[in-house]
Design a protein around this motif. Structure first.
Motif, PDB file in Angstrom:
ATOM      1  N   HIS A 165      28.568  -2.205  34.171  1.00 53.79           N
ATOM      2  CA  HIS A 165      27.294  -2.529  35.195  1.00 53.79           C
ATOM      3  C   HIS A 165      27.813  -2.154  36.639  1.00 53.79           C
ATOM      4  CE1 HIS A 165      25.016  -4.178  32.129  1.00 53.79           C
ATOM      5  NE2 HIS A 165      25.902  -5.037  31.771  1.00 53.79           N
ATOM      6  N   SER A 166      29.071  -2.313  36.773  1.00 58.16           N
ATOM      7  CA  SER A 166      29.675  -1.883  38.216  1.00 58.16           C
ATOM      8  C   SER A 166      31.278  -1.377  38.024  1.00 58.16           C
ATOM      9  CB  SER A 166      29.493  -3.360  39.182  1.00 58.16           C
ATOM     10  OG  SER A 166      30.593  -4.146  38.643  1.00 58.16           O
ATOM     11  N   VAL A 167      31.495  -0.663  39.208  1.00 54.37           N
ATOM     12  CA  VAL A 167      32.856  -0.259  39.235  1.00 54.37           C
ATOM     13  C   VAL A 167      33.214  -0.409  40.619  1.00 54.37           C
ATOM     14  CG1 VAL A 167      34.319   1.750  39.345  1.00 54.37           C
ATOM     15  CG2 VAL A 167      33.029   1.439  37.211  1.00 54.37           C
ATOM     16  N   ASP A 168      34.391  -0.941  40.796  1.00 57.67           N
ATOM     17  CA  ASP A 168      34.903  -1.534  42.277  1.00 57.67           C
ATOM     18  C   ASP A 168      35.395  -0.363  42.818  1.00 57.67           C
ATOM     19  OD1 ASP A 168      34.570  -4.649  42.534  1.00 57.67           O
ATOM     20  OD2 ASP A 168      35.397  -4.203  40.450  1.00 57.67           O
ATOM     21  N   ARG A 169      36.158   0.569  42.229  1.00 54.80           N
ATOM     22  CA  ARG A 169      36.590   1.852  42.736  1.00 54.80           C
ATOM     23  C   ARG A 169      36.971   2.821  41.749  1.00 54.80           C
ATOM     24  NH1 ARG A 169      42.352   0.478  45.684  1.00 54.80           N
ATOM     25  NH2 ARG A 169      43.037  -1.102  44.017  1.00 54.80           N
ATOM     26  N   ASP A 170      36.894   4.351  41.909  1.00 56.35           N
ATOM     27  CA  ASP A 170      37.338   5.092  41.200  1.00 56.35           C
ATOM     28  C   ASP A 170      38.229   6.164  41.932  1.00 56.35           C
ATOM     29  OD1 ASP A 170      35.450   7.802  41.599  1.00 56.35           O
ATOM     30  OD2 ASP A 170      34.257   6.045  41.866  1.00 56.35           O
ATOM     31  N   TYR A 171      39.360   6.590  41.188  1.00 54.87           N
ATOM     32  CA  TYR A 171      40.292   7.235  42.090  1.00 54.87           C
ATOM     33  C   TYR A 171      41.380   8.079  40.905  1.00 54.87           C
ATOM     34  CZ  TYR A 171      42.828   2.889  40.746  1.00 54.87           C
ATOM     35  OH  TYR A 171      43.800   2.084  39.907  1.00 54.87           O
TER      36      TYR A 171
END
Length: 484
Positions: free
Chosen positions: A381-387
């Protein structure tokens, strides 16, 4: 209300319908990459309700003789006024102040409940010396249109940097006057599939994927495809059989006036390094000094949807990486100038080594551009960050992970591997070892919290072959998930 000719664009349609039903005057700016369908959207939603429509005309080297350029745009604006009902006894405007006074006169005679004005390709209309036109547009809005409460002014432009500087971020007469702004983006895979079905194509999702990696989700290019040709033949016709393709590439970046060449230089540099470059690397490749000017150029390319920016961790300092993500430009820069491709066409490359190298790189970008679909498939439902992560194991083995999704809600770090294949993907012993090195390097890095679990996600076209090495992967996503 339904719009039979429009694919997708649900959110934008809802905004335009709200604006149409509003009880106040509305000033809307729509921007985005050239050929993405801005004009089509406005014309389809508002249609005959548009009482006045003017379109700016591109003139090559218009800044060399601004007076003749200005006169041409004013003449076209006057023609639009006549079409909207201006009396033929009214003299042609000689400046933009007179032009907007005539527009006000035309609109005052209209009895429509909502009076919709559509100014398309506003950057061309204003011209390279745009201060006069923008000032008078601001005066027209502030002194009359806004207080009328029934005016809808829609302005569009493909020259994103100009739209941002002169309309959206303007600190003059238009400052704070926009009531809505929209950036139109390319179609998703799912929307392309709907387009193909609507227009009589019978394509597999694999073929749609390949065409997307060459053309992107740009409606204008999709309209060039023919149902009596294969996708391979269509790509040949667009990129290798038509010399106008070189002008089309330049036209994507046209409208930036004196900066056009610098944008093209940046795009070509990024096209030579698929996984992107830092600002310092771009500066070295193009000769554009780091600092305000280069930062502004890169910001405008990002806002236009031509590039993306992402953080790369694993070194002493976090690196901000700029990557070319416009599929059309990537394909053009990779193949259109290669003599052996032009001679034999795309048919000679399809299914061979060079084809799979291109597809392998580009499929990774396609997956990243469909991150919401990946998240849905992973039930995130959510991703805090993608990198991106680039590090080493304790033994010194390199570990490049192109996409990590960090989810604190799921208490998990998702290490995503993207693999293009013409059939189900088979994990070899060497690739399993490669994955174990990536897991080890990341698990030992400061990016990973020991309280979180690690999941290896394989995204591939056709799925995974079950075998002695496949258990290294925790979850498998396929093309069907990207089409969701």
């Amino acid at each position: 209300m339904g719009y039979a000719n429009i694919i997708g664009r649900k959110e934008e349609i809802m905004k335009l319908e709200r604006i149409q039903d509003s009880n106040k005057s509305e000033f809307v700016a729509i921007y985005g990459r050239r050929r993405v369908g801005k004009s089509f959207l406005v014309n389809e939603v508002f249609g005959k309700k548009i009482l006045f429509k003017a379109v700016g005309t591109y003139v090559k080297d218009g800044d060399d003789n601004y007076e003749s350029y200005r006169k041409l745009q004013l003449d076209h604006f006057y023609d639009a006024l006549l079409f909207a009902g201006l009396g033929t006894d009214e003299a042609k405007p000689t400046c933009w102040r007179e032009a907007f006074l005539l527009l006000r006169k035309v609109l005052q005679k209209k009895r429509a409940k909502r009076k919709i004005i559509f100014i398309d390709e506003l950057p061309w209309l204003a011209g390279p010396q745009s201060a006069e036109m923008i000032s008078e547009l601001g005066h027209f809005w502030n002194s009359w249109a806004d207080s009328e409460r029934n005016i809808v002014l829609v302005v569009c432009g493909s020259a994103t940097s100009w739209m941002l500087d002169n309309v959206i971020h303007d600190y003059g007469g238009l400052h704070g006057r926009l009531t809505e702004k929209m950036r139109l983006v390319p179609f998703t895979l799912s929307e392309c599939e709907k387009y193909y079905k609507k227009n009589g194509f019978h394509l597999s999702r694999y073929e749609i994927c390949v065409s997307y990696m060459a053309l992107g989700g740009i409606p204008y290019y999709l309209d060039k495809l023919r149902t009596d040709k294969t996708i391979t033949d269509n790509i040949d016709s667009i990129f290798f059989a038509d010399e106008l393709i070189h002008q089309e590439f330049k036209d994507v970046y046209t409208g930036l006036y004196s900066s056009k060449e610098r944008y093209v230089d940046i795009v070509k540099a990024l096209g030579s390094q698929f996984y992107g470059m830092t600002q310092a690397e771009i500066s070295k490749a193009t000769g554009i000094k780091t600092g305000g000017t280069l930062s502004k150029l890169l910001e405008n390319l990002f806002e236009s949807g031509i590039t993306r920016e992402y953080p790369r961790y694993g070194k002493e300092r976090v690196e901000k990486v700029y990557q070319l993500k416009d599929f059309f430009s990537l394909f053009y820069l990779r193949f259109a100038h290669m003599k052996h491709v032009k001679a034999g066409g795309w048919k000679d490359l399809f299914g061979k080594g060079e084809y799979y190298k291109w597809a392998g790189d580009t499929f990774e970008l396609l997956c990243i551009e469909h991150l919401p679909q990946m998240m849905d498939a992973l039930r995130l439902h959510s991703v805090d960050r993608d990198y991106c992560y680039s590090g080493k194991t304790n033994e010194g083995a390199g570990a490049q992970i192109d996409l990590i999704l960090e989810s604190k809600a799921a208490n998990t770090d998702y290490l995503c591997e993207m693999k293009f294949s013409g059939s189900k993907y088979s994990i070899t012993a060497d690739y399993e070892l490669n994955l174990r090195n990536k897991i080890e390097a990341f698990a030992d890095s400061k990016m990973h919290n020991d309280m979180r679990s690690i999941q290896v996600v394989l995204v591939t076209t056709m799925g995974l072959v079950a075998g002695i090495h496949s258990s290294i992967v925790n979850q498998v996503l396929t093309l069907d998930d990207l089409f969701a």
